[in-house]
Design a protein around this motif. Structure first.
Motif, PDB file in Angstrom:
ATOM      1  N   PHE A  28     -13.947  10.246   3.628  1.00  0.00           N
ATOM      2  CA  PHE A  28     -13.836   9.182   2.657  1.00  0.00           C
ATOM      3  C   PHE A  28     -12.869   9.552   1.365  1.00  0.00           C
ATOM      4  N   GLU A  29     -12.538   8.525   0.826  1.00  0.00           N
ATOM      5  CA  GLU A  29     -11.662   8.739  -0.405  1.00  0.00           C
ATOM      6  C   GLU A  29     -12.400   7.857  -1.424  1.00  0.00           C
ATOM      7  N   SER A  30     -12.907   8.220  -2.462  1.00  0.00           N
ATOM      8  CA  SER A  30     -13.432   7.420  -3.580  1.00  0.00           C
ATOM      9  C   SER A  30     -12.119   6.765  -4.335  1.00  0.00           C
ATOM     10  N   GLU A  31     -12.390   5.376  -4.452  1.00  0.00           N
ATOM     11  CA  GLU A  31     -11.482   4.732  -4.879  1.00  0.00           C
ATOM     12  C   GLU A  31     -11.535   4.740  -6.664  1.00  0.00           C
ATOM     13  N   ILE A  32     -12.664   5.254  -6.943  1.00  0.00           N
ATOM     14  CA  ILE A  32     -12.623   5.454  -8.468  1.00  0.00           C
ATOM     15  C   ILE A  32     -12.709   6.797  -8.937  1.00  0.00           C
ATOM     16  N   LEU A  34     -14.910   9.522  -7.669  1.00  0.00           N
ATOM     17  CA  LEU A  34     -16.080  10.248  -7.606  1.00  0.00           C
ATOM     18  C   LEU A  34     -15.820  11.503  -6.884  1.00  0.00           C
ATOM     19  N   ARG A  35     -16.553  12.684  -7.197  1.00  0.00           N
ATOM     20  CA  ARG A  35     -16.384  13.837  -6.345  1.00  0.00           C
ATOM     21  C   ARG A  35     -17.785  13.909  -5.524  1.00  0.00           C
ATOM     22  N   GLY A  36     -17.745  14.539  -4.515  1.00  0.00           N
ATOM     23  CA  GLY A  36     -18.810  14.780  -3.675  1.00  0.00           C
ATOM     24  C   GLY A  36     -19.205  13.747  -2.548  1.00  0.00           C
ATOM     25  N   TYR A  37     -18.129  12.813  -2.436  1.00  0.00           N
ATOM     26  CA  TYR A  37     -18.213  11.557  -1.600  1.00  0.00           C
ATOM     27  C   TYR A  37     -16.894  11.874  -0.667  1.00  0.00           C
ATOM     28  N   ASP A  38     -16.231  12.919  -0.563  1.00  0.00           N
ATOM     29  CA  ASP A  38     -15.234  13.232   0.447  1.00  0.00           C
ATOM     30  C   ASP A  38     -15.586  13.464   1.801  1.00  0.00           C
ATOM     31  N   CYS A  39     -16.698  13.991   2.079  1.00  0.00           N
ATOM     32  CA  CYS A  39     -17.187  14.301   3.276  1.00  0.00           C
ATOM     33  C   CYS A  39     -18.729  14.276   3.494  1.00  0.00           C
ATOM     34  N   LEU A  40     -19.226  13.481   4.465  1.00  0.00           N
ATOM     35  CA  LEU A  40     -20.695  13.301   4.510  1.00  0.00           C
ATOM     36  C   LEU A  40     -20.836  13.279   6.150  1.00  0.00           C
ATOM     37  N   PRO A  41     -22.051  14.178   6.516  1.00  0.00           N
ATOM     38  CA  PRO A  41     -22.592  13.990   7.936  1.00  0.00           C
ATOM     39  C   PRO A  41     -22.515  12.634   8.403  1.00  0.00           C
ATOM     40  N   LEU A  42     -22.108  12.288   9.589  1.00  0.00           N
ATOM     41  CA  LEU A  42     -22.537  10.990  10.319  1.00  0.00           C
ATOM     42  C   LEU A  42     -23.494  11.326  10.998  1.00  0.00           C
ATOM     43  N   VAL A  43     -24.525  10.357  10.727  1.00  0.00           N
ATOM     44  CA  VAL A  43     -25.757  10.506  11.508  1.00  0.00           C
ATOM     45  C   VAL A  43     -26.346   9.367  12.249  1.00  0.00           C
ATOM     46  N   GLY A  44     -25.599   8.229  12.278  1.00  0.00           N
ATOM     47  CA  GLY A  44     -25.741   7.173  13.324  1.00  0.00           C
ATOM     48  C   GLY A  44     -24.961   5.730  12.604  1.00  0.00           C
ATOM     49  N   TRP A  45     -25.263   4.643  13.229  1.00  0.00           N
ATOM     50  CA  TRP A  45     -24.700   3.360  13.179  1.00  0.00           C
ATOM     51  C   TRP A  45     -25.541   2.423  12.443  1.00  0.00           C
ATOM     52  N   ALA A  46     -24.985   1.534  11.672  1.00  0.00           N
ATOM     53  CA  ALA A  46     -25.778   0.297  11.288  1.00  0.00           C
ATOM     54  C   ALA A  46     -25.237  -0.928  11.864  1.00  0.00           C
ATOM     55  N   VAL A  47     -26.339  -1.850  12.188  1.00  0.00           N
ATOM     56  CA  VAL A  47     -25.649  -3.294  12.341  1.00  0.00           C
ATOM     57  C   VAL A  47     -25.921  -4.191  10.987  1.00  0.00           C
ATOM     58  N   VAL A  48     -24.973  -4.705  10.551  1.00  0.00           N
ATOM     59  CA  VAL A  48     -24.810  -5.171   9.242  1.00  0.00           C
ATOM     60  C   VAL A  48     -24.631  -6.868   9.459  1.00  0.00           C
ATOM     61  N   VAL A  49     -25.279  -7.611   8.793  1.00  0.00           N
ATOM     62  CA  VAL A  49     -24.993  -9.100   8.847  1.00  0.00           C
ATOM     63  C   VAL A  49     -24.653  -9.351   7.450  1.00  0.00           C
ATOM     64  N   ALA A  79     -21.472   2.432  -0.552  1.00  0.00           N
ATOM     65  CA  ALA A  79     -20.207   1.721  -1.527  1.00  0.00           C
ATOM     66  C   ALA A  79     -20.643   0.766  -2.594  1.00  0.00           C
ATOM     67  N   GLU A  80     -21.656  -0.100  -2.290  1.00  0.00           N
ATOM     68  CA  GLU A  80     -22.269  -0.905  -3.149  1.00  0.00           C
ATOM     69  C   GLU A  80     -22.906  -0.117  -4.502  1.00  0.00           C
ATOM     70  N   GLU A  81     -23.532   1.080  -4.055  1.00  0.00           N
ATOM     71  CA  GLU A  81     -24.128   1.942  -5.042  1.00  0.00           C
ATOM     72  C   GLU A  81     -23.312   2.867  -5.826  1.00  0.00           C
ATOM     73  N   VAL A  82     -22.180   3.612  -5.242  1.00  0.00           N
ATOM     74  CA  VAL A  82     -21.237   4.730  -5.927  1.00  0.00           C
ATOM     75  C   VAL A  82     -19.772   3.911  -6.320  1.00  0.00           C
ATOM     76  N   GLY A  83     -19.477   2.813  -5.739  1.00  0.00           N
ATOM     77  CA  GLY A  83     -18.242   2.399  -5.802  1.00  0.00           C
ATOM     78  C   GLY A  83     -17.412   2.328  -4.708  1.00  0.00           C
ATOM     79  N   PRO A  84     -16.389   1.632  -4.561  1.00  0.00           N
ATOM     80  CA  PRO A  84     -15.315   1.510  -3.259  1.00  0.00           C
ATOM     81  C   PRO A  84     -15.177   2.910  -2.770  1.00  0.00           C
ATOM     82  N   LEU A  85     -15.348   3.020  -1.355  1.00  0.00           N
ATOM     83  CA  LEU A  85     -15.049   4.043  -0.632  1.00  0.00           C
ATOM     84  C   LEU A  85     -13.897   3.667   0.487  1.00  0.00           C
TER      85      LEU A  85
END
Length: 91
Positions: A28-32, A34-49, A79-85
């Motif tokens: 990821f790239e944090s648009e604001i 933030l450090r620590g959000y550049d690489c995170l383990p992918l653990v699945g998929w979400a269905v979002v409405v 992204a809602e919690e930490v800002g745009p990613l």
């Protein structure tokens, strides 16, 4: 209590998390800046409405990453919690 929302208001509902042991990482790239959000383990998929005023609901599939503070979380919810990613890639 009123269900009135301001013009353009929307809400997201993560309706299902689907675990997936793909062994991949989401970059990821944090648009604001933030450090620590550049690489995170992918653990699945979400269905979002997503519900937007005066439009039909939109159903999407988002990556789920493992965040140190929140645990498994859909990309949009994080992204809602930490800002745009911006998702750069999944490797």
């Amino acid at each position: 209590m009123s269900d009135h929302h301001p013009a353009g208001a929307f809400r997201r509902e993560t309706v299902q998390l689907i675990p997936d042991k793909v062994g991949k990482t989401a970059r990821f790239e944090s648009e604001i800046g933030l450090r620590g959000y550049d690489c995170l383990p992918l653990v699945g998929w979400a269905v979002v409405v997503t519900f937007e005023e005066d439009e039909l609901p939109r159903i999407t599939v988002e990556p789920v990453v493992d965040d140190d503070c929140m645990g498994p979380v859909a990309l949009g919810d994080l992204a809602e919690e930490v800002g745009p990613l911006t998702l750069l890639e999944i490797v």
